[in-house]
Motif scaffolding. Structure first.
Motif, short mmCIF file in Angstrom:
data_model
loop_
_atom_site.label_atom_id
_atom_site.label_comp_id
_atom_site.label_asym_id
_atom_site.label_seq_id
_atom_site.Cartn_x
_atom_site.Cartn_y
_atom_site.Cartn_z
N THR A 65 0.79 -1.27 0.17
CA THR A 65 0.18 0.13 -0.02
C THR A 65 0.78 1.21 0.06
OG1 THR A 65 -1.71 -1.27 1.16
CG2 THR A 65 -1.94 1.31 1.24
N ARG A 66 2.09 1.12 0.79
CA ARG A 66 2.85 2.26 0.94
C ARG A 66 3.42 2.56 -0.53
NH1 ARG A 66 7.97 3.45 -1.20
NH2 ARG A 66 9.38 4.55 0.16
N ASP A 67 3.82 1.55 -1.30
CA ASP A 67 4.31 1.42 -2.65
C ASP A 67 3.31 2.17 -3.74
OD1 ASP A 67 6.74 0.54 -1.58
OD2 ASP A 67 6.48 -1.44 -2.45
N LEU A 68 2.14 1.71 -3.51
CA LEU A 68 1.06 1.98 -4.57
C LEU A 68 0.78 3.76 -4.28
CD1 LEU A 68 -1.20 1.65 -6.51
CD2 LEU A 68 -2.64 1.04 -4.81
N LEU A 69 0.73 3.88 -2.95
CA LEU A 69 0.48 5.45 -2.52
C LEU A 69 1.80 6.30 -3.11
CD1 LEU A 69 -1.22 7.43 -1.13
CD2 LEU A 69 -0.12 6.91 0.73
N SER A 70 2.85 5.93 -2.92
CA SER A 70 3.98 6.61 -3.43
C SER A 70 3.73 6.98 -4.92
CB SER A 70 5.07 5.90 -3.00
OG SER A 70 6.22 6.52 -3.44
#
Length: 230
Positions: A65-70
């Motif tokens: 989720t962190r990677d997608l948000l970034s």
């Protein structure tokens, strides 16, 4: 430069945490243990607020989720203008504007970026949306009207996170930029429309061999800002 405590060492007092805390702009690719993160966040909930309003909601974003948000935030920053739900101030007093300009120039200098190199400055700015490499970001939202006193309450909460993180040997960077594209955050995290995205905090273990992480922003002198009465 002053002999500061090693940036990823734990500290034993609030005073030491406050004196040695500074914005981290390069993080290790190292996951924060769940027990440390949970302990830190549990303690942060004791932050003060006006009439115990507790206007904050906390989203802890890691992993995929962190990677997608970034990725989504970087794309938004490259293709559109910021649309924060919390209005960013522009009319600062002259002395504050000078401090802000000087800080920007010093950070660019430490990063090896010429002030005239707009492409390099723009690319450096995008690191905000990459969370400076931190494995986790904390997004702060609220359902309250964003008035002055709610801002004070949320500021108290943010300070708690920054100091508690320093206690545990973690680094942080508090970022208004993470509220620049609220619709992206709401979409990725599936937040309701009435939940306003205020800001975010990148959090993780600082890189030791980083010039950026050795830079501490200067502060005004005691006698310039504090007046004693008796």
């Amino acid at each position: 430069m002053e002999d500061f405590v090693k940036i990823n060492q734990k500290v034993d007092s609030i005073s030491e945490a406050l004196q040695t805390r500074h914005s981290i702009r390069e993080f290790q690719n190292q996951t924060i243990p769940t027990e440390i993160l949970n302990k830190l966040l549990s303690s942060s909930l004791r932050s003060p607020s006006w009439k115990n309003a507790q206007p904050w909601q906390i989203k802890v974003v890691s992993g995929k989720t962190r990677d997608l948000l970034s990725s989504r935030l970087v794309n938004a920053a490259q293709s559109s203008q910021p649309k924060p739900e919390t209005e960013w101030l522009e009319n600062y007093p002259a002395k504050a504007k000078k401090r802000m300009f000087d800080l920007g120039m010093k950070v660019y200098g430490v990063a090896g970026i010429d002030r005239k190199d707009k492409a390099a400055r723009d690319e450096f700015m995008l690191n905000n949306f990459r969370f400076f490499g931190a494995p986790t970001c904390i997004i702060i939202t609220t359902t309250f009207d964003l008035n002055f006193f709610v801002g004070i309450d949320i500021g108290c909460y943010v300070q708690s996170i920054l100091l508690l993180a320093r206690e545990h040997g973690l680094g942080t960077c508090a970022q208004a930029a993470l509220g620049a594209f609220p619709e992206v955050v709401k979409d990725v995290l599936e937040l309701p429309g009435e939940e306003k995205v205020v800001m975010g905090i990148s959090i993780g273990y600082p890189k030791d061999n980083s010039n950026l992480n050795q830079f501490h922003a200067p502060r005004e002198e005691f006698n310039d800002l504090i007046k004693m009465y008796s």
